[in-house]
Write an enzyme that holds these catalytic residues in place. Sequence first.
Site, short mmCIF file in Angstrom:
data_model
loop_
_atom_site.label_atom_id
_atom_site.label_comp_id
_atom_site.label_asym_id
_atom_site.label_seq_id
_atom_site.Cartn_x
_atom_site.Cartn_y
_atom_site.Cartn_z
N ASP A 1 0.83 -1.21 0.00
CA ASP A 1 0.00 0.00 0.00
C ASP A 1 0.86 1.26 0.00
OD1 ASP A 1 -2.40 1.36 -0.04
OD2 ASP A 1 -2.71 1.25 2.13
N ASN B 1 -10.77 -2.68 -5.59
CA ASN B 1 -10.00 -1.73 -6.40
C ASN B 1 -10.66 -1.47 -7.77
OD1 ASN B 1 -6.74 -2.81 -5.15
ND2 ASN B 1 -8.00 -1.10 -4.49
C1 IPE Z 1 -5.28 -2.79 -0.30
O1 IPE Z 1 -5.00 -1.45 -0.45
C2 IPE Z 1 -5.28 -3.47 -1.64
C3 IPE Z 1 -3.98 -3.65 -2.27
C4 IPE Z 1 -2.83 -3.33 -1.75
C5 IPE Z 1 -4.02 -4.25 -3.58
P1 IPE Z 1 -6.14 -0.35 -0.60
O2 IPE Z 1 -5.45 0.95 -0.74
O3 IPE Z 1 -7.07 -0.73 -1.68
O4 IPE Z 1 -6.89 -0.47 0.79
P2 IPE Z 1 -7.76 0.59 1.58
O5 IPE Z 1 -8.76 1.15 0.61
O6 IPE Z 1 -6.83 1.65 2.09
O7 IPE Z 1 -8.37 -0.17 2.71
C1 IPE Z 2 -1.42 0.44 -3.48
O1 IPE Z 2 -1.28 1.82 -3.45
C2 IPE Z 2 -1.66 -0.07 -4.87
C3 IPE Z 2 -3.00 -0.63 -5.09
C4 IPE Z 2 -3.95 -0.70 -4.20
C5 IPE Z 2 -3.27 -1.18 -6.40
P1 IPE Z 2 -2.52 2.80 -3.39
O2 IPE Z 2 -2.90 3.17 -4.79
O3 IPE Z 2 -3.62 2.24 -2.57
O4 IPE Z 2 -1.86 4.04 -2.66
P2 IPE Z 2 -2.54 5.01 -1.60
O5 IPE Z 2 -3.15 4.16 -0.54
O6 IPE Z 2 -3.56 5.82 -2.35
O7 IPE Z 2 -1.40 5.84 -1.10
MG MG Z 3 -4.12 2.37 -0.60
#
Ligand code: IPE
Ligand code: IPE
Ligand code: MG
Length: 241
Positions: free
Chosen positions: A14, A62
């Site tokens: 994340d 996602n």
């Molecule tokens: C979890 O991260 C999913 C992945 C790393 C693929 P998210 O960014 O989607 O999770 P939330 O929304 O912060 O819970």
């Molecule tokens: C993780 O990074 C990647 C995926 C969930 C695919 P994020 O895109 O969730 O990054 P933040 O949480 O917005 O920083």
């Molecule tokens: Mg995230």
Amino acid sequence: MTEGLPGHVAIIMDGNGRWAAARGLSRTRGHAAGVESVRVVTRTCAKKGLRQLTLYAFSEENWKRPKREVELLMRLLRRFLVRERPEIMENDIRLTAIGRLHRLPADVRRELEKTREMSEGNRGMVLNLALSYGGRQELLDACRAIAHRVRAGELEPDEITEETITAHLYQPDMPPPDLLIRTAGEMRFSNFLLWQISYTELHVTPSCWPEFREEHLDEAFESYARRVRKFGGLVPGTASG
Ligand code: IPE
Ligand code: IPE
Ligand code: MG
């Protein structure tokens, strides 16, 4: 360092967006930088002798993100699956995937299948990608499959055990993770491996995924090595009195 090393490590990768925002960059650049971390961490884990690495790359939730971002993530995924083939083969890595893979675009599914097939005979670390994955959806899919077997008369309801449920998950042979790492500081599971993490050790790091490197991995492994895993029992040798 191999003593006390976890066998199966799962990572919630994340913070790509936050890493980019902190540098005045687009989310696109954050995701691209995240791919480099996947490459480095995979290679490092394979060299250290881990049995399995499961990476949460794209959740069922996602799909809610803007179409452009989803398309970019799928493009990066497809490119990763093609470009990493030599590295996967050189390091004797076996690629697998869990999730509702039928939801992925056809070109991604094709490259995923190719890489999976090509690496099928490898005997080193298993690299398991969670794609269009949700823990609740996995349990739901398992429940449906079990219900069909009951209706077909192959199974009595009272014969359903924990092993039955495990046997109907996306990868029935997958051992539960010993260690779950989450980057970017959030203290939540975000629908990851809900059945499998019942006794998994958790390590949350404030570092965002694009900056995650061997030193962060070592920190997580050192923390893991200090844990006392009891699985609800007692530490051996403390049962007297
Ligand atoms: C979890 O991260 C999913 C992945 C790393 C693929 P998210 O960014 O989607 O999770 P939330 O929304 O912060 O819970
Ligand atoms: C993780 O990074 C990647 C995926 C969930 C695919 P994020 O895109 O969730 O990054 P933040 O949480 O917005 O920083
Ligand atoms: Mg995230």
